[in-house]
Design a protein around this motif. Sequence first.
Motif, PDB file in Angstrom:
ATOM      1  N   LEU A 196       0.804  -1.218   0.000  1.00 22.16           N
ATOM      2  CA  LEU A 196       0.000   0.000   0.000  1.00 22.16           C
ATOM      3  C   LEU A 196       0.845   1.280   0.000  1.00 22.16           C
ATOM      4  O   LEU A 196       1.733   1.444   0.822  1.00 22.16           O
ATOM      5  CB  LEU A 196      -0.914   0.000   1.227  1.00 22.16           C
ATOM      6  N   LYS A 197       0.543   2.170  -0.966  1.00 22.94           N
ATOM      7  CA  LYS A 197       1.271   3.439  -1.062  1.00 22.94           C
ATOM      8  C   LYS A 197       0.356   4.640  -0.840  1.00 22.94           C
ATOM      9  O   LYS A 197       0.800   5.703  -0.442  1.00 22.94           O
ATOM     10  CB  LYS A 197       1.888   3.587  -2.462  1.00 22.94           C
ATOM     11  N   SER A 198      -0.918   4.471  -1.164  1.00 25.08           N
ATOM     12  CA  SER A 198      -1.822   5.612  -1.090  1.00 25.08           C
ATOM     13  C   SER A 198      -3.149   5.206  -0.461  1.00 25.08           C
ATOM     14  O   SER A 198      -3.764   4.221  -0.863  1.00 25.08           O
ATOM     15  CB  SER A 198      -2.033   6.145  -2.515  1.00 25.08           C
ATOM     16  N   LEU A 199      -3.552   5.961   0.553  1.00 29.50           N
ATOM     17  CA  LEU A 199      -4.780   5.622   1.276  1.00 29.50           C
ATOM     18  C   LEU A 199      -5.642   6.864   1.410  1.00 29.50           C
ATOM     19  O   LEU A 199      -5.165   7.923   1.823  1.00 29.50           O
ATOM     20  CB  LEU A 199      -4.397   5.076   2.663  1.00 29.50           C
ATOM     21  N   GLU A 200      -6.911   6.736   1.011  1.00 31.25           N
ATOM     22  CA  GLU A 200      -7.780   7.912   1.041  1.00 31.25           C
ATOM     23  C   GLU A 200      -9.154   7.556   1.589  1.00 31.25           C
ATOM     24  O   GLU A 200      -9.716   6.516   1.259  1.00 31.25           O
ATOM     25  CB  GLU A 200      -7.916   8.457  -0.395  1.00 31.25           C
ATOM     26  N   PHE A 201      -9.666   8.439   2.439  1.00 31.54           N
ATOM     27  CA  PHE A 201     -11.022   8.279   2.953  1.00 31.54           C
ATOM     28  C   PHE A 201     -11.850   9.498   2.562  1.00 31.54           C
ATOM     29  O   PHE A 201     -11.411  10.633   2.758  1.00 31.54           O
ATOM     30  CB  PHE A 201     -11.009   8.156   4.483  1.00 31.54           C
ATOM     31  N   ILE A 246       3.308   3.719   3.309  1.00 32.52           N
ATOM     32  CA  ILE A 246       2.343   4.649   2.718  1.00 32.52           C
ATOM     33  C   ILE A 246       2.988   5.994   2.404  1.00 32.52           C
ATOM     34  O   ILE A 246       3.676   6.570   3.238  1.00 32.52           O
ATOM     35  CB  ILE A 246       1.136   4.832   3.656  1.00 32.52           C
ATOM     36  N   LYS A 247       2.770   6.458   1.171  1.00 35.26           N
ATOM     37  CA  LYS A 247       3.329   7.749   0.757  1.00 35.26           C
ATOM     38  C   LYS A 247       2.309   8.866   0.887  1.00 35.26           C
ATOM     39  O   LYS A 247       2.656   9.994   1.162  1.00 35.26           O
ATOM     40  CB  LYS A 247       3.765   7.680  -0.706  1.00 35.26           C
ATOM     41  N   SER A 248       1.068   8.524   0.600  1.00 36.13           N
ATOM     42  CA  SER A 248       0.061   9.569   0.583  1.00 36.13           C
ATOM     43  C   SER A 248      -1.138   9.171   1.431  1.00 36.13           C
ATOM     44  O   SER A 248      -1.717   8.097   1.253  1.00 36.13           O
ATOM     45  CB  SER A 248      -0.366   9.808  -0.871  1.00 36.13           C
ATOM     46  N   PHE A 249      -1.506  10.038   2.374  1.00 37.40           N
ATOM     47  CA  PHE A 249      -2.633   9.752   3.259  1.00 37.40           C
ATOM     48  C   PHE A 249      -3.613  10.918   3.202  1.00 37.40           C
ATOM     49  O   PHE A 249      -3.225  12.069   3.424  1.00 37.40           O
ATOM     50  CB  PHE A 249      -2.109   9.555   4.688  1.00 37.40           C
ATOM     51  N   SER A 250      -4.876  10.640   2.874  1.00 45.76           N
ATOM     52  CA  SER A 250      -5.866  11.714   2.758  1.00 45.76           C
ATOM     53  C   SER A 250      -7.143  11.383   3.500  1.00 45.76           C
ATOM     54  O   SER A 250      -7.636  10.255   3.422  1.00 45.76           O
ATOM     55  CB  SER A 250      -6.301  11.932   1.310  1.00 45.76           C
ATOM     56  N   VAL A 296      -0.654   8.969  16.055  1.00 43.04           N
ATOM     57  CA  VAL A 296       0.743   9.415  16.241  1.00 43.04           C
ATOM     58  C   VAL A 296       1.689   8.311  15.778  1.00 43.04           C
ATOM     59  O   VAL A 296       2.651   8.558  15.047  1.00 43.04           O
ATOM     60  CB  VAL A 296       1.045   9.728  17.719  1.00 43.04           C
ATOM     61  N   SER A 297       1.382   7.087  16.212  1.00 42.61           N
ATOM     62  CA  SER A 297       2.235   5.966  15.823  1.00 42.61           C
ATOM     63  C   SER A 297       2.259   5.831  14.310  1.00 42.61           C
ATOM     64  O   SER A 297       3.306   5.623  13.709  1.00 42.61           O
ATOM     65  CB  SER A 297       1.720   4.673  16.418  1.00 42.61           C
ATOM     66  N   PHE A 298       1.073   5.964  13.711  1.00 37.87           N
ATOM     67  CA  PHE A 298       0.992   5.868  12.255  1.00 37.87           C
ATOM     68  C   PHE A 298       1.862   6.939  11.600  1.00 37.87           C
ATOM     69  O   PHE A 298       2.654   6.658  10.706  1.00 37.87           O
ATOM     70  CB  PHE A 298      -0.461   6.008  11.796  1.00 37.87           C
ATOM     71  N   LEU A 299       1.722   8.185  12.078  1.00 39.99           N
ATOM     72  CA  LEU A 299       2.481   9.281  11.479  1.00 39.99           C
ATOM     73  C   LEU A 299       3.978   9.091  11.686  1.00 39.99           C
ATOM     74  O   LEU A 299       4.773   9.227  10.763  1.00 39.99           O
ATOM     75  CB  LEU A 299       2.059  10.625  12.089  1.00 39.99           C
ATOM     76  N   SER A 300       4.349   8.733  12.921  1.00 37.25           N
ATOM     77  CA  SER A 300       5.783   8.718  13.191  1.00 37.25           C
ATOM     78  C   SER A 300       6.482   7.462  12.684  1.00 37.25           C
ATOM     79  O   SER A 300       7.695   7.437  12.592  1.00 37.25           O
ATOM     80  CB  SER A 300       6.062   8.968  14.670  1.00 37.25           C
ATOM     81  N   SER A 301       5.704   6.456  12.313  1.00 44.61           N
ATOM     82  CA  SER A 301       6.367   5.260  11.794  1.00 44.61           C
ATOM     83  C   SER A 301       6.437   5.291  10.270  1.00 44.61           C
ATOM     84  O   SER A 301       6.896   4.369   9.638  1.00 44.61           O
ATOM     85  CB  SER A 301       5.635   3.997  12.236  1.00 44.61           C
ATOM     86  N   GLY A 302       5.940   6.392   9.699  1.00 46.47           N
ATOM     87  CA  GLY A 302       5.862   6.441   8.242  1.00 46.47           C
ATOM     88  C   GLY A 302       7.066   7.098   7.622  1.00 46.47           C
ATOM     89  O   GLY A 302       7.004   8.244   7.217  1.00 46.47           O
ATOM     90  N   ARG A 303       8.140   6.387   7.506  1.00 47.78           N
ATOM     91  CA  ARG A 303       9.344   6.957   6.910  1.00 47.78           C
ATOM     92  C   ARG A 303       9.119   7.402   5.464  1.00 47.78           C
ATOM     93  O   ARG A 303       9.789   8.286   4.972  1.00 47.78           O
ATOM     94  CB  ARG A 303      10.491   5.938   6.957  1.00 47.78           C
ATOM     95  N   SER A 304       8.164   6.758   4.804  1.00 51.02           N
ATOM     96  CA  SER A 304       7.970   7.092   3.392  1.00 51.02           C
ATOM     97  C   SER A 304       6.830   8.090   3.169  1.00 51.02           C
ATOM     98  O   SER A 304       6.525   8.442   2.048  1.00 51.02           O
ATOM     99  CB  SER A 304       7.719   5.824   2.592  1.00 51.02           C
ATOM    100  N   LEU A 305       6.198   8.512   4.245  1.00 51.70           N
ATOM    101  CA  LEU A 305       5.069   9.431   4.115  1.00 51.70           C
ATOM    102  C   LEU A 305       5.489  10.749   3.455  1.00 51.70           C
ATOM    103  O   LEU A 305       6.352  11.451   3.947  1.00 51.70           O
ATOM    104  CB  LEU A 305       4.505   9.715   5.510  1.00 51.70           C
ATOM    105  N   GLU A 306       4.874  11.052   2.306  1.00 47.80           N
ATOM    106  CA  GLU A 306       5.247  12.264   1.569  1.00 47.80           C
ATOM    107  C   GLU A 306       4.152  13.314   1.552  1.00 47.80           C
ATOM    108  O   GLU A 306       4.421  14.494   1.459  1.00 47.80           O
ATOM    109  CB  GLU A 306       5.617  11.911   0.122  1.00 47.80           C
ATOM    110  N   SER A 355       8.301  14.330  14.304  1.00 50.00           N
ATOM    111  CA  SER A 355       8.414  12.992  13.724  1.00 50.00           C
ATOM    112  C   SER A 355       9.560  12.832  12.741  1.00 50.00           C
ATOM    113  O   SER A 355       9.815  11.733  12.290  1.00 50.00           O
ATOM    114  CB  SER A 355       7.125  12.627  13.000  1.00 50.00           C
ATOM    115  N   SER A 356      10.195  13.923  12.391  1.00 47.87           N
ATOM    116  CA  SER A 356      11.261  13.920  11.388  1.00 47.87           C
ATOM    117  C   SER A 356      10.919  13.068  10.164  1.00 47.87           C
ATOM    118  O   SER A 356      11.646  12.176   9.766  1.00 47.87           O
ATOM    119  CB  SER A 356      12.595  13.477  11.987  1.00 47.87           C
ATOM    120  N   LEU A 357       9.759  13.362   9.603  1.00 50.12           N
ATOM    121  CA  LEU A 357       9.351  12.696   8.374  1.00 50.12           C
ATOM    122  C   LEU A 357       9.989  13.402   7.185  1.00 50.12           C
ATOM    123  O   LEU A 357      10.497  14.506   7.315  1.00 50.12           O
ATOM    124  CB  LEU A 357       7.832  12.803   8.211  1.00 50.12           C
ATOM    125  N   ASN A 358       9.921  12.783   6.040  1.00 52.52           N
ATOM    126  CA  ASN A 358      10.363  13.451   4.823  1.00 52.52           C
ATOM    127  C   ASN A 358       9.153  13.977   4.058  1.00 52.52           C
ATOM    128  O   ASN A 358       9.020  13.777   2.854  1.00 52.52           O
ATOM    129  CB  ASN A 358      11.168  12.501   3.952  1.00 52.52           C
TER     130      ASN A 358
END
Length: 510
Positions: A133-138, A164-168, A187-197, A221-224
């Motif tokens: 999974l790369k993109s998740l949208e609700f 996941i790269k894209s979360f909406s 929070v866990s979801f956000l901070s564990s997402g190294r690939s979240l763009e 979270s020091s995400l990219n």
Amino acid sequence: MVLAHLLTMRMIGSSFIGKPTYKIAWMKLQREQCFLLLMGHIGELSISDSILNSIGYSATKADSCSKLRTLWFHCNKFGRYARCLRLSNVLCIPEISGLLVTSNLRAMVFRSIKCKSHVDGVCDLLRQNRDTLKSLEFVHCRFSSTSFSQICSCIFLEAEPHGIKSFSIKSSSVADGKKSSLPADFVSFLSSGRSLESIHLSDTSIGSKCAKWILDTLLKSSLNLITLEISDNDIRGWLSKVDRRPGECSSLLGPKLSLKSLSILNLRGCNLCQDDAEDLNYVLIHMPNLTSLDLSDNPLEDEGIRSLIPYFVKAFEKASPISDVYLQNCSLSCKGVTEFLESSQTLREPLNSLSVAENNLSSSVAAPLAIFLGSPGVKALNIEAIGLEPLGFQELEKKMPKDVPLVRINMSKNRGGSDCASFISKLIMQAPDLVVVDAGYNFILPEALMTVHDALNLSTRKLRRLDLTGNIRLSHSVHAFKLLEYHVHGKPIVIIPSGLPSSVPYDDDP
Ligand SMILES: *[C@@H]1O[C@H](CO)[C@@H](O)[C@H](O)[C@H]1NC(C)=O
Ligand SMILES: *[C@@H]1O[C@H](CO)[C@@H](O)[C@H](O)[C@H]1NC(C)=O
Ligand SMILES: *[C@@H]1O[C@H](CO)[C@@H](O)[C@H](O)[C@H]1NC(C)=O
Ligand SMILES: *[C@@H]1O[C@H](CO)[C@@H](O)[C@H](O)[C@H]1NC(C)=O
Ligand SMILES: *[C@@H]1O[C@H](CO)[C@@H](O)[C@H](O)[C@H]1NC(C)=O
């Protein structure tokens, strides 16, 4: 009553039993069929000829009465090639995850998820496709804090970060949105997402505290992260506790915390006012890579934009300077916009794209705008509905520099009349890279098009579209008709209003 329930699946793959046309295919179950689901099994659904045709699978006679046209068969055979899935609430049931057990989905869109059983269905699918999974949208969903937690925890696993790269989340509500935080699993979801763009939270009824909490979480979270959108949420005052001591990092944000990679920030329609703009100054410095800032549809007023100028002045000079600024419908006047334009003039790297549309700027903004038009690098300008009127267009034409780098401009709804047409002609001659001009609803009269005609004839340029819709007097006019002879790639450049009365008449009343 059953709403529009659609199951859409996008298949990508090439080696389907010699049927290469299956490559990019969409499977759609229409709402009548879904109604049947309530009584039977989804897998038994028979896929109609039209759908089979549209996915490039030609059913033979033998197929017609056999299992070969059931959804079960197709999922079983081709499910592993499905990459995208769009699913409505009634279809979020355990049977679907059974049908798609072989799939490797990359993108999922869930619509109208509201009750617990559908959340369970979503979770099954999420777990099943977690690795791909790369993109998740609700969209149009309503989550209690428990169900939102449940969804986040499906993606978050202690041991391995998700991909996941894209979360909406769009036009949905999360129960805790008005409180000061969201569930810990988020929070866990956000901070564990190294690939979240990219993160999009649009019209999600989150309040100011929650928005601040999200920002703090992201900063820590020091995400990219590249794109952050928090739009159409009333978050006025969200940054009101930001520390403003000059030269120091805010204690709330902590030292060295920053969204280093963030490049696009969209805060449209958040009811932000002057004070928020001032606070924003202190937060934007934590986003050194920001290049695009959208503050449209916020009542910032002149004071608001004025308090952002110090940031802009710095931001225009940083390593990756801010290049796109959107200030559409921000209750600005000519004064505020002029100050902003002047501050952008002194800079090393000019703006690439600017919108000041839908602010009452009046004709007096024309002179500073004309100077701005000459800044090297300005490619897109939106000045729709800023009250230029004939005087403003005359001024623009008079003061416009010899060489304009513009590529697209929107000057619709300015009641420019013939002076608008005259400005367009001059622009065509002096902006060699011009590709798109929107000049709808400007009360342009047919006779005024002569100059446009001449300009188009003389020019050997890149113009692809000159939109003159909504200039009602041009319909049935010979002058307008003559403009249709100019083509690019077989399509006329000029769009003139059709003979029929416009379906959306422009209301001339202020
Ligand atoms: C800043 O943005 C550019 C693209 O706009 C990107 O190439 C670069 O890696 C970013 N820098 C950081 C620190 O993320
Ligand atoms: C302009 O912004 C205000 C908020 O400041 C908003 O209520 C309004 O809907 C916006 N207008 C348009 C046309 O979007
Ligand atoms: C626009 O601004 C002018 C003054 O600059 C004012 O006279 C006019 O009433 C304003 N129009 C609207 C629609 O607010
Ligand atoms: C530009 O102008 C056209 C009318 O000519 C309008 O329909 C469109 O929405 C405008 N674009 C933007 C980005 O505002
Ligand atoms: C276009 O311009 C040329 C001269 O460059 C002229 O001879 C011709 O008549 C013009 N055509 C139209 C339709 O005005």
